[in-house]
Design a protein around this motif. Sequence first.
Motif, PDB file in Angstrom:
ATOM      1  N   ASN A   8     -20.699 -72.473 -73.786  1.00  0.00           N
ATOM      2  CA  ASN A   8     -20.539 -71.178 -73.131  1.00  0.00           C
ATOM      3  C   ASN A   8     -21.463 -71.044 -71.932  1.00  0.00           C
ATOM      4  OD1 ASN A   8     -18.518 -70.261 -74.796  1.00  0.00           O
ATOM      5  ND2 ASN A   8     -19.879 -69.116 -76.133  1.00  0.00           N
ATOM      6  N   PHE A   9     -22.689 -71.575 -72.040  1.00  0.00           N
ATOM      7  CA  PHE A   9     -23.589 -71.498 -70.899  1.00  0.00           C
ATOM      8  C   PHE A   9     -23.073 -72.337 -69.742  1.00  0.00           C
ATOM      9  CE2 PHE A   9     -27.209 -72.461 -68.238  1.00  0.00           C
ATOM     10  CZ  PHE A   9     -27.679 -71.175 -67.993  1.00  0.00           C
ATOM     11  N   GLU A  10     -22.514 -73.500 -70.039  1.00  0.00           N
ATOM     12  CA  GLU A  10     -21.934 -74.324 -68.973  1.00  0.00           C
ATOM     13  C   GLU A  10     -20.780 -73.591 -68.291  1.00  0.00           C
ATOM     14  OE1 GLU A  10     -20.943 -78.099 -70.693  1.00  0.00           O
ATOM     15  OE2 GLU A  10     -22.988 -78.848 -70.461  1.00  0.00           O
ATOM     16  N   GLU A  11     -19.967 -72.889 -69.072  1.00  0.00           N
ATOM     17  CA  GLU A  11     -18.875 -72.105 -68.488  1.00  0.00           C
ATOM     18  C   GLU A  11     -19.441 -71.019 -67.580  1.00  0.00           C
ATOM     19  OE1 GLU A  11     -15.212 -69.151 -69.872  1.00  0.00           O
ATOM     20  OE2 GLU A  11     -16.440 -70.126 -71.400  1.00  0.00           O
ATOM     21  N   LEU A  12     -20.468 -70.316 -68.038  1.00  0.00           N
ATOM     22  CA  LEU A  12     -21.109 -69.270 -67.246  1.00  0.00           C
ATOM     23  C   LEU A  12     -21.682 -69.846 -65.952  1.00  0.00           C
ATOM     24  CD1 LEU A  12     -22.170 -66.349 -66.980  1.00  0.00           C
ATOM     25  CD2 LEU A  12     -24.159 -67.071 -68.318  1.00  0.00           C
ATOM     26  N   GLU A  13     -22.303 -71.011 -66.062  1.00  0.00           N
ATOM     27  CA  GLU A  13     -22.876 -71.670 -64.887  1.00  0.00           C
ATOM     28  C   GLU A  13     -21.794 -72.020 -63.860  1.00  0.00           C
ATOM     29  OE1 GLU A  13     -26.159 -75.155 -64.170  1.00  0.00           O
ATOM     30  OE2 GLU A  13     -24.655 -75.483 -65.719  1.00  0.00           O
ATOM     31  N   ILE A  14     -20.644 -72.459 -64.317  1.00  0.00           N
ATOM     32  CA  ILE A  14     -19.524 -72.780 -63.416  1.00  0.00           C
ATOM     33  C   ILE A  14     -19.090 -71.534 -62.658  1.00  0.00           C
ATOM     34  CG2 ILE A  14     -17.072 -73.393 -63.380  1.00  0.00           C
ATOM     35  CD1 ILE A  14     -17.744 -75.374 -65.707  1.00  0.00           C
ATOM     36  N   TYR A  15     -18.981 -70.404 -63.364  1.00  0.00           N
ATOM     37  CA  TYR A  15     -18.576 -69.160 -62.693  1.00  0.00           C
ATOM     38  C   TYR A  15     -19.601 -68.745 -61.649  1.00  0.00           C
ATOM     39  CZ  TYR A  15     -15.212 -68.778 -66.511  1.00  0.00           C
ATOM     40  OH  TYR A  15     -14.206 -69.007 -67.410  1.00  0.00           O
ATOM     41  N   TRP A  16     -20.881 -68.812 -61.983  1.00  0.00           N
ATOM     42  CA  TRP A  16     -21.915 -68.407 -61.041  1.00  0.00           C
ATOM     43  C   TRP A  16     -21.965 -69.336 -59.830  1.00  0.00           C
ATOM     44  CZ3 TRP A  16     -26.704 -66.889 -64.504  1.00  0.00           C
ATOM     45  CH2 TRP A  16     -26.430 -65.681 -65.123  1.00  0.00           C
ATOM     46  N   LYS A  17     -21.803 -70.632 -60.035  1.00  0.00           N
ATOM     47  CA  LYS A  17     -21.784 -71.564 -58.905  1.00  0.00           C
ATOM     48  C   LYS A  17     -20.587 -71.293 -58.009  1.00  0.00           C
ATOM     49  CE  LYS A  17     -24.365 -75.424 -60.873  1.00  0.00           C
ATOM     50  NZ  LYS A  17     -24.290 -76.792 -61.392  1.00  0.00           N
ATOM     51  N   SER A  18     -19.449 -70.973 -58.602  1.00  0.00           N
ATOM     52  CA  SER A  18     -18.257 -70.655 -57.813  1.00  0.00           C
ATOM     53  C   SER A  18     -18.484 -69.412 -56.966  1.00  0.00           C
ATOM     54  CB  SER A  18     -17.056 -70.457 -58.740  1.00  0.00           C
ATOM     55  OG  SER A  18     -15.939 -70.020 -58.012  1.00  0.00           O
ATOM     56  N   ILE A  19     -19.118 -68.417 -57.543  1.00  0.00           N
ATOM     57  CA  ILE A  19     -19.422 -67.193 -56.795  1.00  0.00           C
ATOM     58  C   ILE A  19     -20.373 -67.521 -55.642  1.00  0.00           C
ATOM     59  CG2 ILE A  19     -20.586 -64.954 -56.911  1.00  0.00           C
ATOM     60  CD1 ILE A  19     -19.584 -64.802 -59.864  1.00  0.00           C
ATOM     61  N   ILE A  23     -19.672 -67.239 -51.495  1.00  0.00           N
ATOM     62  CA  ILE A  23     -20.513 -66.435 -50.610  1.00  0.00           C
ATOM     63  C   ILE A  23     -21.042 -67.287 -49.466  1.00  0.00           C
ATOM     64  CG2 ILE A  23     -22.699 -65.174 -50.464  1.00  0.00           C
ATOM     65  CD1 ILE A  23     -22.177 -64.307 -53.377  1.00  0.00           C
ATOM     66  N   SER A  24     -21.515 -68.498 -49.777  1.00  0.00           N
ATOM     67  CA  SER A  24     -22.155 -69.318 -48.741  1.00  0.00           C
ATOM     68  C   SER A  24     -21.155 -70.004 -47.823  1.00  0.00           C
ATOM     69  CB  SER A  24     -23.056 -70.374 -49.392  1.00  0.00           C
ATOM     70  OG  SER A  24     -22.282 -71.258 -50.171  1.00  0.00           O
ATOM     71  N   SER A  25     -19.870 -70.043 -48.200  1.00  0.00           N
ATOM     72  CA  SER A  25     -18.894 -70.728 -47.352  1.00  0.00           C
ATOM     73  C   SER A  25     -18.381 -69.854 -46.213  1.00  0.00           C
ATOM     74  CB  SER A  25     -17.710 -71.210 -48.199  1.00  0.00           C
ATOM     75  OG  SER A  25     -16.985 -70.102 -48.702  1.00  0.00           O
ATOM     76  N   GLY A  26     -18.741 -68.590 -46.204  1.00  0.00           N
ATOM     77  CA  GLY A  26     -18.281 -67.694 -45.145  1.00  0.00           C
ATOM     78  C   GLY A  26     -19.033 -67.900 -43.853  1.00  0.00           C
ATOM     79  N   SER A  66     -11.909 -60.631 -62.594  1.00  0.00           N
ATOM     80  CA  SER A  66     -11.828 -59.243 -62.126  1.00  0.00           C
ATOM     81  C   SER A  66     -12.349 -59.064 -60.701  1.00  0.00           C
ATOM     82  CB  SER A  66     -12.568 -58.303 -63.084  1.00  0.00           C
ATOM     83  OG  SER A  66     -13.962 -58.490 -62.989  1.00  0.00           O
ATOM     84  N   PHE A  67     -13.185 -59.984 -60.202  1.00  0.00           N
ATOM     85  CA  PHE A  67     -13.685 -59.830 -58.840  1.00  0.00           C
ATOM     86  C   PHE A  67     -13.630 -61.091 -57.987  1.00  0.00           C
ATOM     87  CE2 PHE A  67     -17.347 -60.641 -61.543  1.00  0.00           C
ATOM     88  CZ  PHE A  67     -17.891 -61.747 -60.939  1.00  0.00           C
ATOM     89  N   SER A  68     -13.204 -62.211 -58.547  1.00  0.00           N
ATOM     90  CA  SER A  68     -13.188 -63.450 -57.774  1.00  0.00           C
ATOM     91  C   SER A  68     -11.796 -63.730 -57.229  1.00  0.00           C
ATOM     92  CB  SER A  68     -13.626 -64.617 -58.659  1.00  0.00           C
ATOM     93  OG  SER A  68     -13.523 -65.826 -57.941  1.00  0.00           O
ATOM     94  N   SER A  69     -11.763 -64.337 -56.054  1.00  0.00           N
ATOM     95  CA  SER A  69     -10.473 -64.735 -55.481  1.00  0.00           C
ATOM     96  C   SER A  69      -9.996 -66.053 -56.089  1.00  0.00           C
ATOM     97  CB  SER A  69     -10.570 -64.846 -53.960  1.00  0.00           C
ATOM     98  OG  SER A  69     -11.572 -65.789 -53.622  1.00  0.00           O
ATOM     99  N   ASN A  70     -10.923 -66.855 -56.627  1.00  0.00           N
ATOM    100  CA  ASN A  70     -10.571 -68.112 -57.318  1.00  0.00           C
ATOM    101  C   ASN A  70     -10.402 -67.815 -58.801  1.00  0.00           C
ATOM    102  OD1 ASN A  70     -10.945 -69.433 -54.896  1.00  0.00           O
ATOM    103  ND2 ASN A  70     -13.059 -69.947 -55.350  1.00  0.00           N
ATOM    104  N   LYS A  71      -9.224 -67.423 -59.188  1.00  0.00           N
ATOM    105  CA  LYS A  71      -8.965 -67.004 -60.562  1.00  0.00           C
ATOM    106  C   LYS A  71      -8.947 -68.190 -61.522  1.00  0.00           C
ATOM    107  CE  LYS A  71      -7.904 -62.743 -59.265  1.00  0.00           C
ATOM    108  NZ  LYS A  71      -8.998 -61.839 -59.155  1.00  0.00           N
ATOM    109  N   VAL A  72      -9.457 -67.960 -62.724  1.00  0.00           N
ATOM    110  CA  VAL A  72      -9.328 -68.930 -63.799  1.00  0.00           C
ATOM    111  C   VAL A  72      -7.893 -68.814 -64.297  1.00  0.00           C
ATOM    112  CG1 VAL A  72     -10.119 -69.567 -66.110  1.00  0.00           C
ATOM    113  CG2 VAL A  72     -11.738 -68.647 -64.447  1.00  0.00           C
ATOM    114  N   GLN A  73      -7.195 -69.927 -64.361  1.00  0.00           N
ATOM    115  CA  GLN A  73      -5.783 -69.918 -64.741  1.00  0.00           C
ATOM    116  C   GLN A  73      -5.648 -69.883 -66.263  1.00  0.00           C
ATOM    117  OE1 GLN A  73      -3.385 -69.500 -62.419  1.00  0.00           O
ATOM    118  NE2 GLN A  73      -5.123 -69.384 -61.030  1.00  0.00           N
ATOM    119  N   LEU A  74      -5.467 -68.694 -66.782  1.00  0.00           N
ATOM    120  CA  LEU A  74      -5.260 -68.477 -68.204  1.00  0.00           C
ATOM    121  C   LEU A  74      -4.076 -67.549 -68.377  1.00  0.00           C
ATOM    122  CD1 LEU A  74      -8.931 -67.795 -69.314  1.00  0.00           C
ATOM    123  CD2 LEU A  74      -7.593 -69.809 -69.877  1.00  0.00           C
TER     124      LEU A  74
END
Length: 144
Positions: A8-19, A23-26, A66-74
């Motif tokens: 679960n922590f690895e999943e959380l880390e993936i979401y935070w890195k994606s966010i 942000i930094s790619s703009g 709910s707030f990311s443009s890169n949606k998890v496909q579920l």
Amino acid sequence: MLSCGHVNFEELEIYWKSIANNISSGDREWTIEVDFSQWFHRFSYDMIVTLITGERSYSMASYYNSFSSNKVQLPNELIENSNKFINEIRNHALGVTIFMSISSFMRHYNPFIKKKATPLLKNRDNLFKRLDDIIRDGKNAHDI
């Protein structure tokens, strides 16, 4: 075998890195306000559900979507069920507080309080039915 908390922590880390990457790619400097309490509630919820039922819960993925443009496909059904379940648990915790602090007489005969208590009782029934279904499914899976 990895523990469910580690996964679960690895999943959380993936979401935070994606966010962070979004942000930094703009072209401009962006900041984002992160509500750690929401992440923590959902992380805890996912861990507890996985430990108790052996089934995955998708509340972190739902929150990320709910707030990311890169949606998890579920499938939408998984996300909706996860959101309903977490809301039922929160409402049940609120209901326990109300039912412990207000007398039975007041809950039944005060129209204002009764109007608030009735949905909490329905929520409790829905939550208990859902938990019964989870337990039944777990027993059936174990029997096979």
